[in-house]
Design a protein around this motif. Structure first.
Motif, PDB file in Angstrom:
ATOM      1  N   THR A  23       0.836  -1.201   0.000  1.00 45.07           N
ATOM      2  CA  THR A  23       0.000   0.000   0.000  1.00 45.07           C
ATOM      3  C   THR A  23       0.872   1.252   0.000  1.00 45.07           C
ATOM      4  O   THR A  23       0.611   2.201  -0.747  1.00 45.07           O
ATOM      5  N   VAL A  39     -11.475   4.803  -2.900  1.00 39.74           N
ATOM      6  CA  VAL A  39     -10.518   5.330  -1.924  1.00 39.74           C
ATOM      7  C   VAL A  39      -9.539   6.236  -2.660  1.00 39.74           C
ATOM      8  O   VAL A  39      -8.876   5.803  -3.604  1.00 39.74           O
ATOM      9  N   TRP A  43      -5.146   8.765   0.574  1.00 40.21           N
ATOM     10  CA  TRP A  43      -5.380   7.985   1.791  1.00 40.21           C
ATOM     11  C   TRP A  43      -4.404   6.815   1.929  1.00 40.21           C
ATOM     12  O   TRP A  43      -4.284   6.241   3.010  1.00 40.21           O
ATOM     13  N   ARG A  46      -1.857   6.761   4.860  1.00 36.87           N
ATOM     14  CA  ARG A  46      -2.512   6.590   6.159  1.00 36.87           C
ATOM     15  C   ARG A  46      -2.981   5.151   6.361  1.00 36.87           C
ATOM     16  O   ARG A  46      -2.843   4.592   7.450  1.00 36.87           O
ATOM     17  N   LEU A  47      -3.548   4.572   5.322  1.00 38.07           N
ATOM     18  CA  LEU A  47      -4.007   3.188   5.418  1.00 38.07           C
ATOM     19  C   LEU A  47      -2.824   2.235   5.619  1.00 38.07           C
ATOM     20  O   LEU A  47      -2.916   1.273   6.384  1.00 38.07           O
ATOM     21  N   LYS A  51      -2.199  -0.297   8.850  1.00 35.70           N
ATOM     22  CA  LYS A  51      -1.875  -1.723   8.732  1.00 35.70           C
ATOM     23  C   LYS A  51      -0.568  -2.043   9.449  1.00 35.70           C
ATOM     24  O   LYS A  51      -0.472  -3.052  10.155  1.00 35.70           O
ATOM     25  N   TYR A  78     -10.886  -2.310  11.072  1.00 33.41           N
ATOM     26  CA  TYR A  78     -10.342  -1.853   9.793  1.00 33.41           C
ATOM     27  C   TYR A  78     -10.899  -2.714   8.653  1.00 33.41           C
ATOM     28  O   TYR A  78     -11.380  -2.187   7.638  1.00 33.41           O
ATOM     29  N   ALA A  82     -13.382  -2.221   5.444  1.00 26.00           N
ATOM     30  CA  ALA A  82     -13.022  -2.555   4.064  1.00 26.00           C
ATOM     31  C   ALA A  82     -14.143  -3.354   3.387  1.00 26.00           C
ATOM     32  O   ALA A  82     -14.499  -3.084   2.234  1.00 26.00           O
TER      33      ALA A  82
END
Length: 115
Positions: A23, A39, A43, A46-47, A51, A78, A82
């Motif tokens: 990511t 998304v 972002w 941050r995601l 994780k 989280y 999703a």
């Protein structure tokens, strides 16, 4: 129960670390999947951080029960988010998120049971 948590948390932490890396690097399969569910690219860092924090928390939870419970709760929420995001936009390629939701919930249950 602790050994079951150890195995589950370790495998989940490895999966989260790999996913966080992909990511953060904006790997095309991850980025295109994120775009498909709406998304924004902004972002992704941050995601990835969430994780990575989940992975660290799960491993730290081997020594600290409250940390393990908090991390497993966060990771479960989280991935519930999703799954909801996929369903909201009718993007039904959600098997990875659904499986990780179940594994996260298992880690949470096992950490609570081993306390």
């Amino acid at each position: 129960m602790f050994i079951a948590y150890l195995a589950t948390a370790t495998l989940l932490a490895l999966a989260l670390a790999a996913s966080a890396t992909l990511t953060a690097r904006r790997a095309e399969p991850v980025a295109s999947n994120m775009r498909a569910v709406g998304v924004p690219d902004s972002w992704l860092p941050r995601l990835a951080a969430l994780k990575a924090a989940g992975a660290v928390g799960l491993v730290g939870g081997l020594w600290s029960t409250p940390l393990g419970i908090a991390a497993a709760t966060g990771v479960t929420l989280y991935f519930i988010g999703a799954v909801i995001t996929h369903l909201r936009v009718k993007h039904y390629e959600l098997a990875p998120a659904a499986v990780l939701t179940l594994i996260s919930a298992a880690a949470l249950t096992l950490r609570i049971a081993s306390a």
